[in-house]
Write an enzyme that holds these catalytic residues in place. Structure first.
Site, PDB file in Angstrom:
ATOM      1  N   CYS A 112     -14.688  -8.188 -87.745  1.00  0.00           N
ATOM      2  CA  CYS A 112     -14.537  -8.609 -89.141  1.00  0.00           C
ATOM      3  C   CYS A 112     -14.510 -10.131 -89.214  1.00  0.00           C
ATOM      4  O   CYS A 112     -14.843 -10.724 -90.224  1.00  0.00           O
ATOM      5  CB  CYS A 112     -13.259  -8.023 -89.716  1.00  0.00           C
ATOM      6  SG  CYS A 112     -11.878  -8.278 -88.628  1.00  0.00           S
ATOM      7  N   GLU A 143      -6.975  -4.513 -95.048  1.00  0.00           N
ATOM      8  CA  GLU A 143      -7.694  -5.661 -94.473  1.00  0.00           C
ATOM      9  C   GLU A 143      -9.163  -5.297 -94.540  1.00  0.00           C
ATOM     10  O   GLU A 143      -9.568  -4.264 -93.999  1.00  0.00           O
ATOM     11  CB  GLU A 143      -7.246  -5.914 -93.031  1.00  0.00           C
ATOM     12  CG  GLU A 143      -5.787  -6.361 -92.918  1.00  0.00           C
ATOM     13  CD  GLU A 143      -5.468  -7.621 -93.699  1.00  0.00           C
ATOM     14  OE1 GLU A 143      -6.383  -8.452 -93.912  1.00  0.00           O
ATOM     15  OE2 GLU A 143      -4.317  -7.772 -94.140  1.00  0.00           O
TER      16      GLU A 143
HETATM   17  P1  NAD Z   1     -15.777   1.545 -93.853  1.00  0.00           P
HETATM   18  O1  NAD Z   1     -15.200   1.020 -95.118  1.00  0.00           O
HETATM   19  O2  NAD Z   1     -17.141   2.125 -93.910  1.00  0.00           O
HETATM   20  O3  NAD Z   1     -14.841   2.689 -93.277  1.00  0.00           O
HETATM   21  C1  NAD Z   1     -13.471   2.465 -93.007  1.00  0.00           C
HETATM   22  C2  NAD Z   1     -12.775   3.812 -93.007  1.00  0.00           C
HETATM   23  O4  NAD Z   1     -12.740   4.303 -94.353  1.00  0.00           O
HETATM   24  C3  NAD Z   1     -13.491   4.885 -92.184  1.00  0.00           C
HETATM   25  O5  NAD Z   1     -12.545   5.680 -91.524  1.00  0.00           O
HETATM   26  C4  NAD Z   1     -14.206   5.681 -93.259  1.00  0.00           C
HETATM   27  O6  NAD Z   1     -14.510   6.993 -92.855  1.00  0.00           O
HETATM   28  C5  NAD Z   1     -13.163   5.652 -94.348  1.00  0.00           C
HETATM   29  N1  NAD Z   1     -13.616   6.006 -95.693  1.00  0.00           N
HETATM   30  C6  NAD Z   1     -14.803   5.752 -96.269  1.00  0.00           C
HETATM   31  N2  NAD Z   1     -14.785   6.212 -97.541  1.00  0.00           N
HETATM   32  C7  NAD Z   1     -13.567   6.760 -97.767  1.00  0.00           C
HETATM   33  C8  NAD Z   1     -12.923   7.380 -98.867  1.00  0.00           C
HETATM   34  N3  NAD Z   1     -13.546   7.540-100.027  1.00  0.00           N
HETATM   35  N4  NAD Z   1     -11.656   7.811 -98.714  1.00  0.00           N
HETATM   36  C9  NAD Z   1     -11.002   7.638 -97.558  1.00  0.00           C
HETATM   37  N5  NAD Z   1     -11.554   7.056 -96.482  1.00  0.00           N
HETATM   38  C10 NAD Z   1     -12.812   6.610 -96.576  1.00  0.00           C
HETATM   39  O7  NAD Z   1     -15.666   0.379 -92.753  1.00  0.00           O
HETATM   40  P2  NAD Z   1     -16.174   0.401 -91.223  1.00  0.00           P
HETATM   41  O8  NAD Z   1     -17.668   0.408 -91.243  1.00  0.00           O
HETATM   42  O9  NAD Z   1     -15.480   1.426 -90.429  1.00  0.00           O
HETATM   43  O10 NAD Z   1     -15.652  -0.997 -90.697  1.00  0.00           O
HETATM   44  C11 NAD Z   1     -16.337  -2.170 -90.953  1.00  0.00           C
HETATM   45  C12 NAD Z   1     -15.679  -2.941 -92.071  1.00  0.00           C
HETATM   46  O11 NAD Z   1     -14.330  -3.146 -91.757  1.00  0.00           O
HETATM   47  C13 NAD Z   1     -16.270  -4.324 -92.259  1.00  0.00           C
HETATM   48  O12 NAD Z   1     -16.394  -4.593 -93.640  1.00  0.00           O
HETATM   49  C14 NAD Z   1     -15.228  -5.239 -91.619  1.00  0.00           C
HETATM   50  O13 NAD Z   1     -15.219  -6.551 -92.112  1.00  0.00           O
HETATM   51  C15 NAD Z   1     -13.972  -4.502 -91.941  1.00  0.00           C
HETATM   52  N6  NAD Z   1     -12.893  -4.867 -91.025  1.00  0.00           N
HETATM   53  C16 NAD Z   1     -11.937  -5.735 -91.471  1.00  0.00           C
HETATM   54  C17 NAD Z   1     -10.904  -6.122 -90.634  1.00  0.00           C
HETATM   55  C18 NAD Z   1      -9.848  -7.060 -91.119  1.00  0.00           C
HETATM   56  O14 NAD Z   1      -8.844  -7.226 -90.443  1.00  0.00           O
HETATM   57  N7  NAD Z   1     -10.031  -7.689 -92.273  1.00  0.00           N
HETATM   58  C19 NAD Z   1     -10.850  -5.640 -89.321  1.00  0.00           C
HETATM   59  C20 NAD Z   1     -11.840  -4.756 -88.899  1.00  0.00           C
HETATM   60  C21 NAD Z   1     -12.856  -4.373 -89.769  1.00  0.00           C
END
Ligand code: NAD
Length: 541
Positions: free
Chosen positions: A327, A293
């Site tokens: 989000c 998501e």
């Molecule tokens: P992010 O993508 O920066 O990080 C998400 C997770 O991925 C973190 O734990 C991060 O450390 C990890 N990560 C980053 N690079 C990685 C890699 N190469 N390998 C493995 N893990 C990795 O997102 P964020 O800043 O934590 O959250 C905000 C984003 O999440 C926004 O874009 C928001 O829209 C989205 N979001 C979506 C929903 C939904 O249901 N669609 C819900 C909540 C948040």
């Protein structure tokens, strides 16, 4: 117990507590906030049920007061990620064979622990670490988290009860096996409930996980892990591995035992994970399940029959609650020219009263954005809008990171419909509005549908109910969660299953049985009661 046919009924949603001054929950949270601000927690990795300390430390700070250190966490290196994968695989067989009623009992106990004795602890850690006010913490780290755990037991009952019929002389059944391999749960900063759910949904269905928590939500996530253990989760079923995403992703995705990824976060991170899985696809023992998501550019579409006060209120709450870091947050609005003066007035009145600041002061409706990188991205976008001839900042526009990462609720009017902030996800308290000529409804619907690559949430406002229906149909693929006369945020487990498509993810609807289905691989079993002894067709006799 072994021969009972057990089914968990649909639960009630966890009631949201009011936190009125003088209430017991208010006293409890205030005492807990004070306690947690006085200590610096040491956060280890937890692998195979054991604490692991690498000595490579990072800080967990308060976003609203970034000099204040809440915790120091140990970062995983490649070695610990491999250990976590091994621990998840070692625990897999026993957990898969544990009766599902027992697995559910552990999740339900975790829900009760959080609803009761740990409610203040988990909410306070979410407030301080993720900069949520009391209400935002309560609906996330208490209510939604509890709802996911309780509802999932009922959803699992639904899935397990779906069985094929048996023809005469045979017995047929479906076995809903957990996936063969471990699940990598990669969780975002913005919802503690999601961090829980991305692990506990696969876990309920018999899987084991390697959990990569977000570095900016570690305090609440660590307490959560401890609650899971107290609830009876056996060693190795969830392995808590804080550290750099790049290291954890690289090692976990290189394992032939990767059974799936349960991800929530930005689209760009998910694209990266998916590409790596694609590159490695013939190295895995099975095709990994990829559930993600991701981002959104969620909209409010206003029809000229709408009530401008209702629009202003929804736009204000949808865009600025939790500093626009849901989000589902409203981040673009299409408003007809005939209504815009009244909608703008309503927005201005609300923004004039809103207070921005520390979570310790309950008067603050908006708190800080999560970290400096996020602050810089949002403030640069606001500066860009201020300088552009194609936009006008009509409300807010101020920001200051000297103490905390504070951004005033900001409304930008875009003079061109594809202005940058109409297209890109910002993840902050910024709403961009495109004011359209009333006669251009059709053209503006096309713009709404095609301007951003996302398809997460959206809403339509109008008192002409047939017009709302028409718009709902026209925007069929623009949002996986669509609202009529409501803000596009605030989905509740069991009531509005959540997820979007296009660049917003795989739309596997968290908070419904559809999501649980992704964590099982079913086996159809046929038993013939009396095995035939002849090979000839009847006509050959
Ligand atoms: P992010 O993508 O920066 O990080 C998400 C997770 O991925 C973190 O734990 C991060 O450390 C990890 N990560 C980053 N690079 C990685 C890699 N190469 N390998 C493995 N893990 C990795 O997102 P964020 O800043 O934590 O959250 C905000 C984003 O999440 C926004 O874009 C928001 O829209 C989205 N979001 C979506 C929903 C939904 O249901 N669609 C819900 C909540 C948040």
């Amino acid at each position: 117990m072994n021969n009972s046919i057990f089914s968990f009924p649909t639960p009630a949603n966890e009631p949201v507590k009011g936190y009125l001054a003088g209430s017991p929950e208010r006293a409890a949270i205030e005492a807990e906030l004070k306690r947690q601000r006085k200590i610096v927690v040491e956060i280890p990795l937890i692998i195979g049920g054991k604490e692991v300390k690498t000595g490579n430390l990072g800080n967990v700070v308060e976003p609203h007061n970034h000099k204040h250190i809440l915790a120091k966490y140990h970062k995983a290196s490649e070695k610990e990620v491999k250990m976590a994968v091994d621990a998840a695989m070692a625990a897999h067989k026993q957990w898969a064979e544990t009766p599902w009623r027992t697995r559910a009992a552990i999740l339900l106990k975790a829900a009760d622990l959080i609803a009761g004795k740990y409610r203040a602890l988990i909410n306070a850690s979410c407030m301080l670490g993720q900069s949520k006010n009391m209400y935002q913490a309560e609906i996330d780290s208490a209510c939604e988290l509890i709802d996911f755990l309780r509802y999932n037991a009922a959803f699992a009952s639904e899935i397990y009860s779906v069985q094929p019929k048996s023809a005469p002389g045979q017995l047929n059944s479906m076995e809903y096996r957990p996936l063969e391999g471990f699940i990598l749960a990669v969780t975002p900063f913005n919802f503690t409930s999601i961090a829980s759910n991305l692990n506990m949904t696969p876990v309920l269905m018999g899987n084991t996980t390697v959990w990569k928590p977000s570095t900016t939500s570690l305090l609440s996530n660590y307490y959560l892990m401890k609650v899971f253990m107290e609830a009876g989760l056996p060693a190795g079923v969830v392995n808590f591995v804080p550290g750099p995403g790049s290291v954890i992703g690289k090692v976990a995705l290189a394992s032939p035992d990767l059974g799936g990824i349960h991800f929530t976060g930005s689209s760009s991170t998910f694209y990266g994970l998916w590409k790596t899985v694609g590159m490695n696809i013939d190295k895995y023992k099975t095709f990994p399940r990829l559930v993600g998501e991701t981002g959104g550019k969620d909209f409010i579409f206003v029809h000229n029959s709408a009530d401008p006060e209702a629009v202003a209120n929804a736009a204000f709450c949808g865009a600025f609650e939790y500093a626009g870091q849901k989000c589902s947050a409203a981040s673009r609005m299409y408003c007809p020219k005939s209504l815009w003066p009244k909608v703008l007035k309503g927005l201005k009145e609300r923004c004039a009263k809103v207070k921005v600041g520390d979570v310790m002061n309950p008067e603050n409706f908006v708190n800080a954005v999560i970290d400096e990188a996020s602050f810089d991205t949002i403030s640069k976008a606001i500066t860009y809008a201020k300088r552009s001839k194609d936009a006008e900042v009509v409300i807010g526009g101020q920001f200051d990171k000297s103490v905390g990462y504070f951004i005033q609720p900001t409304v930008i009017v875009a003079k061109t419909p594809k202005f940058r902030t109409m297209e890109e996800e910002l993840f902050g308290p910024v709403l961009t509005v495109y004011v359209y000529e009333d006669k251009n409804l059709e053209k503006t619907l096309d713009l709404c549908d095609t301007t951003s690559p996302y398809g997460l949430t959206g809403s339509v406002f109008g008192q002409d109910r047939l017009a709302c229906d028409y718009i709902c149909n026209r925007l069929r693929y623009s949002a996986g969660n669509f609202y009529i006369n409501d803000k596009p945020t605030g989905a509740v487990v069991g009531l509005q299953p959540f997820g979007g498509s296009r660049a917003s993810g795989t739309n596997d609807k968290a908070g419904s049985a559809f999501n649980l289905m992704r964590w099982v691989t079913s086996r159809a079993i046929k038993e013939t009661l009396v095995s035939p002894l002849t090979w000839k067709y009847t006509y050959m006799k």
